[in-house]
Design a protein around this motif. Sequence first.
Motif, mmCIF file in Angstrom:
data_model
loop_
_atom_site.group_PDB
_atom_site.id
_atom_site.type_symbol
_atom_site.label_atom_id
_atom_site.label_comp_id
_atom_site.label_asym_id
_atom_site.label_seq_id
_atom_site.Cartn_x
_atom_site.Cartn_y
_atom_site.Cartn_z
ATOM 1 N N ALA A 138 29.027 46.379 40.953
ATOM 2 C CA ALA A 138 30.435 46.406 40.536
ATOM 3 C C ALA A 138 31.357 46.350 41.749
ATOM 4 C CB ALA A 138 30.709 47.662 39.715
ATOM 5 N N THR A 139 30.997 47.050 42.817
ATOM 6 C CA THR A 139 31.793 46.988 44.057
ATOM 7 C C THR A 139 31.767 45.577 44.634
ATOM 8 O OG1 THR A 139 31.349 49.309 44.563
ATOM 9 C CG2 THR A 139 32.020 47.905 46.389
ATOM 10 N N THR A 140 30.609 44.922 44.588
ATOM 11 C CA THR A 140 30.504 43.544 45.085
ATOM 12 C C THR A 140 31.402 42.608 44.281
ATOM 13 O OG1 THR A 140 28.224 43.938 45.796
ATOM 14 C CG2 THR A 140 28.911 41.644 45.529
ATOM 15 N N LEU A 141 31.437 42.792 42.955
ATOM 16 C CA LEU A 141 32.336 41.982 42.134
ATOM 17 C C LEU A 141 33.781 42.135 42.596
ATOM 18 C CD1 LEU A 141 30.945 42.669 38.536
ATOM 19 C CD2 LEU A 141 30.906 40.477 39.742
ATOM 20 N N ALA A 142 34.194 43.382 42.826
ATOM 21 C CA ALA A 142 35.577 43.627 43.249
ATOM 22 C C ALA A 142 35.869 43.009 44.613
ATOM 23 C CB ALA A 142 35.847 45.130 43.270
ATOM 24 N N GLU A 143 34.866 42.970 45.481
ATOM 25 C CA GLU A 143 35.064 42.402 46.824
ATOM 26 C C GLU A 143 35.103 40.879 46.805
ATOM 27 O OE1 GLU A 143 32.742 45.955 49.283
ATOM 28 O OE2 GLU A 143 31.745 44.051 48.851
ATOM 29 N N GLU A 144 34.383 40.259 45.867
ATOM 30 C CA GLU A 144 34.254 38.805 45.868
ATOM 31 C C GLU A 144 35.399 38.078 45.171
ATOM 32 O OE1 GLU A 144 32.021 36.933 47.417
ATOM 33 O OE2 GLU A 144 31.125 38.720 48.305
ATOM 34 N N ASP A 195 31.496 49.902 30.252
ATOM 35 C CA ASP A 195 30.694 51.087 29.939
ATOM 36 C C ASP A 195 29.703 51.271 31.063
ATOM 37 O OD1 ASP A 195 28.630 49.278 29.476
ATOM 38 O OD2 ASP A 195 28.802 49.369 27.300
ATOM 39 N N GLU A 196 28.663 52.097 30.844
ATOM 40 C CA GLU A 196 27.785 52.461 31.948
ATOM 41 C C GLU A 196 26.974 51.300 32.495
ATOM 42 O OE1 GLU A 196 25.431 53.067 28.200
ATOM 43 O OE2 GLU A 196 27.463 53.495 28.890
ATOM 44 N N ARG A 197 26.867 50.198 31.751
ATOM 45 C CA ARG A 197 26.072 49.071 32.223
ATOM 46 C C ARG A 197 26.829 47.749 32.223
ATOM 47 N NH1 ARG A 197 20.621 49.068 31.845
ATOM 48 N NH2 ARG A 197 20.824 47.075 32.919
ATOM 49 N N HIS A 198 28.141 47.767 31.976
ATOM 50 C CA HIS A 198 28.899 46.524 31.918
ATOM 51 C C HIS A 198 30.196 46.639 32.717
ATOM 52 C CE1 HIS A 198 26.335 46.171 28.329
ATOM 53 N NE2 HIS A 198 26.449 44.864 28.482
ATOM 54 N N ALA A 199 30.557 45.538 33.338
ATOM 55 C CA ALA A 199 31.851 45.431 34.017
ATOM 56 C C ALA A 199 32.626 44.271 33.415
ATOM 57 C CB ALA A 199 31.662 45.225 35.520
ATOM 58 N N LEU A 200 33.942 44.323 33.553
ATOM 59 C CA LEU A 200 34.839 43.258 33.099
ATOM 60 C C LEU A 200 35.520 42.623 34.308
ATOM 61 C CD1 LEU A 200 36.445 45.189 30.132
ATOM 62 C CD2 LEU A 200 35.138 43.071 29.888
ATOM 63 N N VAL A 201 35.637 41.301 34.276
ATOM 64 C CA VAL A 201 36.314 40.577 35.351
ATOM 65 C C VAL A 201 37.330 39.638 34.715
ATOM 66 C CG1 VAL A 201 36.063 39.064 37.348
ATOM 67 C CG2 VAL A 201 34.223 40.668 36.767
ATOM 68 N N LEU A 202 38.601 39.762 35.108
ATOM 69 C CA LEU A 202 39.651 38.858 34.628
ATOM 70 C C LEU A 202 40.096 37.985 35.784
ATOM 71 C CD1 LEU A 202 41.382 38.304 32.014
ATOM 72 C CD2 LEU A 202 43.199 39.602 33.163
ATOM 73 N N LEU A 203 39.819 36.688 35.681
ATOM 74 C CA LEU A 203 40.171 35.718 36.715
ATOM 75 C C LEU A 203 41.416 34.971 36.263
ATOM 76 C CD1 LEU A 203 36.542 34.462 37.395
ATOM 77 C CD2 LEU A 203 37.880 36.017 38.803
ATOM 78 N N LEU A 204 42.521 35.224 36.936
ATOM 79 C CA LEU A 204 43.816 34.687 36.509
ATOM 80 C C LEU A 204 43.937 33.210 36.838
ATOM 81 C CD1 LEU A 204 46.056 37.676 37.652
ATOM 82 C CD2 LEU A 204 45.133 37.221 35.387
ATOM 83 N N GLU A 205 44.549 32.472 35.886
ATOM 84 C CA GLU A 205 44.804 31.033 36.027
ATOM 85 C C GLU A 205 43.518 30.266 36.337
ATOM 86 O OE1 GLU A 205 47.919 30.602 38.860
ATOM 87 O OE2 GLU A 205 49.449 31.432 37.534
ATOM 88 N N GLY A 234 37.120 49.823 44.124
ATOM 89 C CA GLY A 234 37.888 48.663 43.686
ATOM 90 C C GLY A 234 37.772 48.345 42.217
ATOM 91 N N VAL A 235 37.119 49.196 41.442
ATOM 92 C CA VAL A 235 36.899 48.943 40.018
ATOM 93 C C VAL A 235 37.795 49.872 39.203
ATOM 94 C CG1 VAL A 235 35.214 48.939 38.147
ATOM 95 C CG2 VAL A 235 34.527 48.230 40.446
ATOM 96 N N LEU A 236 38.567 49.277 38.275
ATOM 97 C CA LEU A 236 39.488 50.052 37.448
ATOM 98 C C LEU A 236 38.752 50.746 36.311
ATOM 99 C CD1 LEU A 236 42.371 47.413 37.065
ATOM 100 C CD2 LEU A 236 42.360 49.384 38.595
ATOM 101 N N ALA A 237 39.243 51.921 35.930
ATOM 102 C CA ALA A 237 38.785 52.536 34.690
ATOM 103 C C ALA A 237 39.198 51.639 33.528
ATOM 104 C CB ALA A 237 39.390 53.930 34.538
#
Length: 509
Positions: A292-298, A309-319, A256-259
């Motif tokens: 990262a998978t948990t972030l995508a699920e939540e 990168d290898e140790r960071h994820a990005l999350v965009l929460l709309l509105e 569930g995590v985008l490149a």
Amino acid sequence: MAEPPVEPFGDDPEAALRATRERFITEFPTRCESFARLLDHAPAAPPAAERESARHLAHRMAGLAGMIGLPAVTSRARELEELLSPEAADLGGAATALDRLREAFAEDLRRPVPSWAVAAPTEGGAPRVLLVEDDPEQRMLLGAGLRQAGYPVTEVARGDEAVGAIRVTRPQLVLLDVDLPGLDGLQICRLLRTDPELHDTPIIFLTGRSSPADRVAGLAIGGDDYLLKPVDLPELRLRIGLVLRRRAAPLPLATGVLAYDAFLQAAGEQLARSSAALALVRLPQDHAAEVATTLAEEVRRRDLVGRYDERHALVLLLEATAAEAAQQLTSLADTLERRGMTIVSGVAGGTRGAAFRALLEQSDEALAAARFQRKSVALYGERSEAAAAAPLTVLVVDDDPDVARVLDSRLRAAGYRTVLAFDGQQALDAMAASPPDVVLLDLMLPRLTGFEVLAAMKQTGARRPKTVVVSARGREADVTRAFELGADDYVTKPFGPEELLARLARLLR
């Protein structure tokens, strides 16, 4: 102008093109400076021989640039060549043509890099290094020393040429001065950290700026290490190896995590239509893919989760506002903490039409603030608050009570829990009783030296804490031995407390 010898490339034409392109890009600023010196004679006529030499150089640039993926340079170099010809009445338009040539060079470097221009890493070979240093003598000495050690090195003299050169040569490490013409090293670092293609390039600052504020700034905006001039080459090679080992294990894409490229495109499209909050999340090293998978699920299905990168994820929460995003990430951090996994997040909010790069810079600053404040989440622009309720533990090992007292007070003020030991055996006993998160270790200790403590830690087989050697001994042999025994960093006394805090935060991120 003397030309470098042509290197043989056997039956590999792409290697020849690649080497020619890299040399052309590296030498471009120097060639422009030679044109500028000639034009300084205007409106008086320069010597005919110098004018003809410059015209010949422009002619060669025009013929070569198009072959190595720089078509705009070819067009503008031809224009300059015509203005330098003997038939031209004066050099009145040549200065403008030179400005256009520089602009064309920058335009070409923004184009997609040809596939043949990116060298595949040589398995088992030394990493490619880009050295950005404006002082010619220092550049020559550092470049020669690194090449002698086996590193392929590309040299750049100006800050405003650095990002383009990095885009072309794709180095595995950048050695970056801070005080540079065009752009300073801190600006270059920030540009790289927010660039879709170059954001994970390792950076080591090499600079004469020794104030604690400068060191903290370099580490906080994304530098992997910060070394003071004059640089000791054996220590530099050790630091290069240490930085590259830290980045050696890539994070596999989680479910569930985008490149990053896909996330960047999708985020840009969503920000054009609605407001959103962006979070930059630091993942635990041993559970990066799982978290990262948990972030995508939540998050909601319309929200986006991507790899940075290898140790960071990005999350965009709309509105969502920044405060709403922070509340959601705080709840998630609490849930993960109960499972034995820790995340740290920086959050920035943006209105409709906000630029992704600006949001990324702001969320990165917020992440740095969270790191310093020992918080799970920080908002961009938020004022510092009290440290987290469960601080990390630092074992301070120093036989000088005054040094130990100063370190103890500064670490506690920064939110850490501290344990003090005044000799090497006390240090090992303290680690056995309750393993700390970090050890600050002097070398000259009674009963057991710092080296003996490092050796004992290496032999235990248990998961060892991060270790920073803090010593007045800055000799090459001591630094080398400390790293060989497993030290994660080495700070020479005297040092600024803020620098030490920045280094601790970087190790614990």
